[in-house]
Design an enzyme around this catalytic site. Structure first.
Site, PDB file in Angstrom:
ATOM      1  N   ASP A 171       6.678  -1.943  17.250  1.00 55.62           N
ATOM      2  CA  ASP A 171       6.249  -2.892  16.224  1.00 55.62           C
ATOM      3  C   ASP A 171       7.216  -4.056  16.084  1.00 55.62           C
ATOM      4  O   ASP A 171       7.598  -4.433  14.989  1.00 55.62           O
ATOM      5  CB  ASP A 171       6.092  -2.172  14.884  1.00 55.62           C
ATOM      6  N   LYS A 219       6.675   0.699  -3.516  1.00 58.56           N
ATOM      7  CA  LYS A 219       7.392  -0.489  -3.982  1.00 58.56           C
ATOM      8  C   LYS A 219       8.833  -0.451  -3.467  1.00 58.56           C
ATOM      9  O   LYS A 219       9.377   0.603  -3.177  1.00 58.56           O
ATOM     10  CB  LYS A 219       7.386  -0.557  -5.507  1.00 58.56           C
ATOM     11  N   ALA A 270       0.822  -1.205   0.000  1.00 61.87           N
ATOM     12  CA  ALA A 270       0.000   0.000   0.000  1.00 61.87           C
ATOM     13  C   ALA A 270       0.853   1.252   0.000  1.00 61.87           C
ATOM     14  O   ALA A 270       0.438   2.301  -0.479  1.00 61.87           O
ATOM     15  CB  ALA A 270      -0.921  -0.005   1.221  1.00 61.87           C
TER      16      ALA A 270
END
Length: 501
Positions: free
Chosen positions: A304, A190, A187
């Site tokens: 994370d 790239k 999303a």
């Protein structure tokens, strides 16, 4: 857009404390929560998260929720029962398949992440079936995107309808980076492998962000943290990924990283989810703990941490046949790792969103919305260590209340003072977790979870030490949870400390 203009925008964005996330939602909610909400809206239903879970009688193959790439296929193992199904996420995964080898079909099977996650995550190879394929567009959205984003800025540079840069193998960026192949997409944009002609042909991973304002702002936030990490660790003493360069390319923020190997998750998956040995866990954990402690000492919380965000520097391996299991096994040549994806790293003084971390590694204080600090990273690392030991995820669920019930099954009752303080009153009844052990969910939890010590495969001293360390990291009470400074002094690491002396 000039560098000065970018820096001005970046300063404004940092001042706002990143209150907006790449897709325009308030970052108070994680990607997984937003994605689940979208799915609920599509069905016209306001039911719980549980409806979005795969049915339990089906076996799931691990999907990659890493941050760098979105994989196009899933290596199915019909004879292997998948131990974990990752939640849908919308981040960019990406990065290489072990070193700087070629970009053919073999290399395209697996990729990792270096990317900015949003609210909490994504990174590794995503299955075309299991992972979110990026933003879902209606026909009207596509027409609008086509009008808005398929802009020809010159003969040489053009964006597609989703805002990705259109490029070909051999294209040069900044008259320096020659594109070799695409490593992954998501999303966010790239990731491509490039030859850096200013560095004697060195190979690098280059993330090309979409040419959309919200993604540019999020990318600049990531750049800021990466620059801080680089400046604070000039001697490369800590296992944090290095940002080598960043620049604006016709509206696309491009971030250049060193090229690493597979993520620890991908290696587990490619090795049939065969657990790492205790010695491998010790070597990896020591590096990871030092890297994250370095962040904590500099007033940063990663938020994370998960196996997808820990990459091997070089994932080359030997293949040996295991006659007992009647299968080939991969043995790593090196256990050197690096921590990646600082897109959600949060400074102590910044606004702390209520939800952080990927579901399976989310601390109880986050689920109960009691506020969080650097201790949430410690909890995540405890979950990672047990996953390395077992080869599967400890808390495999997509529902918050079920997640808490699993914790109680593994670690014992949640302290009453935490339940008293939570705003999540729907989870509580009579000062206890509102949980029916005889329901289908209750039976699932009893079947798939057991007390922590029962997961031990050996009673040897090193196994006892490892589980004692994990138990201290998975302490409910933040005030009593071990810090990484204390964890690094644990007897489990004595052999490494003695070796260094």
């Amino acid at each position: 857009m000039s560098i000065r203009t970018l820096n001005t925008e970046f300063a404004r964005m940092r001042q706002s404390k990143r209150m907006r996330s790449p897709d325009g939602w308030l970052s108070e909610y994680s990607w997984e929560d937003r994605w689940e909400e979208r799915k609920r809206q599509k069905r016209g239903s306001h039911s719980s998260e549980r409806e979005n879970k795969p049915k339990r009688h089906q076996h799931h193959f691990r999907t990659y929720e890493g941050h760098y790439l979105e994989t196009r296929s899933l290596n199915k193992r019909p004879d292997y029962k998948e131990p974990r199904a990752r939640e849908a996420n919308m981040d960019l995964a990406g990065y290489g398949d072990g070193g700087i080898g070629g970009c053919g079909a073999e290399r395209d099977r697996d990729w990792h992440h270096y990317s900015k996650s949003s609210g909490r995550s994504v990174r590794s190879r995503r299955s075309s079936q299991g992972r979110c394929r990026g933003r879902q567009h209606s026909p009207s959205d596509r027409r609008s995107d086509s009008r808005s984003h398929r802009r020809k800025r010159s003969r040489s540079f053009e964006d597609d309808e989703e805002g990705h840069l259109i490029y070909q193998t051999g294209h040069m960026l900044r008259a320096r980076y020659e594109i070799v192949c695409t490593l992954g997409e998501g999303a966010f944009g790239k990731v491509v492998e490039c030859i850096d002609h200013s560095k004697g042909g060195a190979r690098v991973a280059l993330k090309i962000i979409k040419n959309l304002d919200r993604y540019r702002e999020a990318a600049m936030s990531e750049v800021d943290v990466l620059e801080q990490v680089n400046s604070l660790d000039r001697d490369h003493q800590f296992a944090c990924v290095r940002m080598l360069d960043w620049f604006d390319h016709h509206g696309h923020i491009c971030i250049v990283f060193e090229l690493l190997g597979l993520s620890t998750f991908d290696f587990l998956k490619e090795n049939g989810f065969l657990p790492f040995t205790v010695e491998q866990i010790r070597l990896m954990a020591y590096q990871i703990f030092r890297a994250v402690r370095f962040l904590h000492q500099n007033k940063l919380t990663h938020t994370d941490l998960k196996p997808e965000n820990i990459l091997f520097v070089n994932s080359d391996y030997h293949i040996e046949y295991n006659p007992k299991m009647k299968r080939d096994e991969r043995t790593l040549k090196s256990s050197d790792v690096k921590v990646v994806d600082f897109g959600n790293a949060t400074y102590d003084h910044e606004h702390h969103t209520s939800v952080v971390s990927t579901r399976h590694y989310r601390a109880p204080e986050v689920i109960l919305e009691l506020g969080w600090n650097q201790a949430c990273d410690v909890w995540s690392l405890g979950c990672i260590l047990i996953e390395y030991y077992l080869g599967l995820t400890l808390f495999q669920t997509h529902d918050s209340k079920e997640h808490l019930a699993m914790m109680e099954r593994v670690l014992g009752p949640i302290p009453s003072h935490m339940l008293h303080k939570t705003r999540k009153r729907r989870y509580i009844r009579h000062d206890k977790l509102d949980w029916d052990e005889h329901s289908s969910s209750g039976r699932y939890v009893r079947k798939h979870c057991k007390p922590l010590k029962q997961y031990m495969s050996s009673k040897s001293e090193e196994h006892e030490q490892l589980f004692d360390l994990i138990h201290r990291m998975l302490e409910y009470d933040v005030a009593r949870r071990v810090t990484l400074d204390e964890a690094l002094r644990h007897p489990f690491f004595d052999s490494l400390r003695k070796g260094k002396k």
